[in-house]
Design an enzyme around this catalytic site. Structure first.
Site, PDB file in Angstrom:
ATOM      1  N   ALA A  55       0.801  -1.229   0.000  1.00  0.00           N
ATOM      2  CA  ALA A  55       0.000   0.000   0.000  1.00  0.00           C
ATOM      3  C   ALA A  55       0.843   1.293   0.000  1.00  0.00           C
ATOM      4  CB  ALA A  55      -0.982  -0.038   1.168  1.00  0.00           C
ATOM      5  N   ASP A 242      -4.036  -2.560   3.880  1.00  0.00           N
ATOM      6  CA  ASP A 242      -4.170  -1.781   2.649  1.00  0.00           C
ATOM      7  C   ASP A 242      -5.244  -0.709   2.775  1.00  0.00           C
ATOM      8  OD1 ASP A 242      -3.023  -4.517   1.840  1.00  0.00           O
ATOM      9  OD2 ASP A 242      -2.528  -3.142   0.211  1.00  0.00           O
ATOM     10  N   LYS A 253      -4.041  -8.466   2.824  1.00  0.00           N
ATOM     11  CA  LYS A 253      -3.896  -9.562   1.867  1.00  0.00           C
ATOM     12  C   LYS A 253      -4.802 -10.736   2.204  1.00  0.00           C
ATOM     13  CE  LYS A 253      -2.033  -9.617  -1.139  1.00  0.00           C
ATOM     14  NZ  LYS A 253      -2.670  -9.328  -2.434  1.00  0.00           N
TER      15      LYS A 253
HETATM   16  O1  MRU Z   1      -1.080  -7.271  -3.254  1.00  0.00           O
HETATM   17  P1  MRU Z   1       0.035  -6.637  -2.476  1.00  0.00           P
HETATM   18  O2  MRU Z   1       1.288  -7.435  -2.480  1.00  0.00           O
HETATM   19  O3  MRU Z   1       0.235  -5.196  -2.860  1.00  0.00           O
HETATM   20  O4  MRU Z   1      -0.529  -6.635  -0.997  1.00  0.00           O
HETATM   21  C1  MRU Z   1       0.256  -6.126   0.017  1.00  0.00           C
HETATM   22  C2  MRU Z   1      -0.310  -6.351   1.355  1.00  0.00           C
HETATM   23  O5  MRU Z   1      -1.376  -6.906   1.508  1.00  0.00           O
HETATM   24  C3  MRU Z   1       0.434  -5.790   2.507  1.00  0.00           C
HETATM   25  O6  MRU Z   1       0.185  -6.552   3.648  1.00  0.00           O
HETATM   26  C4  MRU Z   1      -0.079  -4.382   2.717  1.00  0.00           C
HETATM   27  O7  MRU Z   1       0.075  -3.596   1.590  1.00  0.00           O
HETATM   28  C5  MRU Z   1       0.508  -3.793   3.908  1.00  0.00           C
HETATM   29  S1  MRU Z   1       1.674  -2.587   3.493  1.00  0.00           S
HETATM   30  C6  MRU Z   1       3.062  -2.465   4.202  1.00  0.00           C
END
Ligand code: MRU
Length: 363
Positions: A55, A242, A253
């Site tokens: 994010a 996110d 996620k």
């Molecule tokens: O699909 P992604 O790899 O962008 O998802 C990322 C995540 O779900 C992270 O846990 C989230 O962005 C937390 S950020 C540090």
């Protein structure tokens, strides 16, 4: 953080003054490839294809993308089109919209002749702020880890999901920032890394980051967490987010929710670490209101890995005729979240908790 002992960020302005460079995360852990992004389309492609992901990082990448888009033309209509293109790249992480709107707000008070320079300055400011924010999340989370370690008096086992480390941000990470801070403070700890199907960000990114830093860890299949918790082998679950609602629901996620359920059933503290820019102050009910990205079925039907001869290959894992469904995120209701670790401190996952830390955003 370190790569082969050398400090790195995940994104930085290139020396030519006309482009940015990123670590291409689709190539890790097998190759460290630095890719140059020169146009708005390069940035949009990098975000959609997850060469950059996480994010906070997609927010900063989008800010640089806006600057690169303005290099083509700096007028109102083009600016609106650039913003629309970038925000549409991925729907769930709210940091993307937040960063684009922040750069736009900065430009709106200036004549268009000054936009290009101002957009670059603001994108760099966002990148530096992200580093400082995550370092602060690390300090607050360290206090929590210290407490848990004092109570247990033995090495701590921390379970994390996906990649919320420095690769998901500009540096330090969100969920991994407290782990890095604790490791540097010599608190004995060990990390369970969920592989995080379908794209395996845990296996390919979190494990790689932790190995580079020398943090003890084991990779586990996504289904192992509940069992480990039942057997007292998890002292803390620490994940990123996110998008978090004003009521404290945490979107992260896919698979995060199942870990939170298992944590609740086993009295394991479950914390989400996130910057204020991840909170969507307009939302109350995460399950009903957060748009969940649906990604292509190939990510589920195929798996990427390194063959015995060193080649990186993708292989199919299901029958040719089997289709797949691929929701990329899920929502963990606030009632399953022990607390939120932010750059301003730790609070309850609730409207009151968030309002206490961010009074300027409270409605
Ligand atoms: O699909 P992604 O790899 O962008 O998802 C990322 C995540 O779900 C992270 O846990 C989230 O962005 C937390 S950020 C540090």
């Amino acid at each position: 953080m370190l790569v082969a002992g050398r400090p790195f960020r995940s994104i930085w302005p290139a020396e030519d003054g006309r482009s940015v460079e990123i670590i291409d995360q689709t190539r890790l852990p097998f190759e460290l490839v630095i890719t140059r992004l020169q146009t708005l389309e390069d940035v949009a492609h990098a975000i959609r294809d997850m060469q950059v992901r996480g994010a906070p990082l997609i927010g900063v990448a989008a800010a640089y993308g806006l600057w690169l888009g303005l290099r083509e033309r700096a007028d109102e209509r083009h600016l609106a089109r650039i913003a629309e293109t970038l925000i549409a790249c991925r729907p769930t992480a709210v940091n993307l919209r937040w960063a684009v709107e922040r750069v736009r707000a900065r430009l709106e008070v200036l004549p268009s002749s000054e936009w290009l320079e101002a957009a670059f300055t603001e994108a760099c400011r966002l990148a530096d702020e992200d580093v400082a924010t995550n370092a602060a999340i690390g300090r607050h989370g360290l206090a929590l880890i210290e407490d848990l370690y004092r109570q247990k008096g033995a090495p701590l086992n921390i379970l994390t999901h996906c990649n919320a480390g420095w690769l998901a941000t500009v540096d330090w990470g969100t969920a991994l920032a407290p782990i890095y801070a604790a490791f540097r403070a010599a608190i004995p700890l060990h990390v369970w890394v969920d592989e995080t199907r379908p794209r395996n960000q845990g296996a390919s990114l979190t494990a790689w980051e932790l190995a580079q830093e020398g943090v003890p860890h084991h990779l586990v299949a996504d289904n192992a967490g509940g069992h480990l918790m039942q057997h007292g082998q998890v002292d803390l679950c620490l994940v990123g987010s996110d998008r978090t609602t004003a009521e404290g629901d945490v979107c992260n996620k896919i698979g995060t929710y199942l870990k939170a359920l298992a944590a609740k059933d086993n009295n394991v503290p479950f914390y989400a670490a996130l910057p204020g820019s991840t909170v969507d102050w307009n939302l109350r009910d995460g399950i009903a209101e957060i748009p969940i990205e649906e990604r292509g079925e190939r990510e589920v039907l195929r798996i990427r890995g390194q063959a015995g001869d060193g080649r990186v290959v993708a292989v199919r894992i299901a029958p040719e005729e089997t289709p797949a469904c691929n929701p990329a995120f899920d929502v963990t209701p606030a009632r399953l979240v022990s607390g939120l670790i932010t750059e301003r401190g730790i609070c309850a996952a609730s409207r009151e908790g968030l309002r206490g830390l961010y009074p300027e955003n409270a409605k």
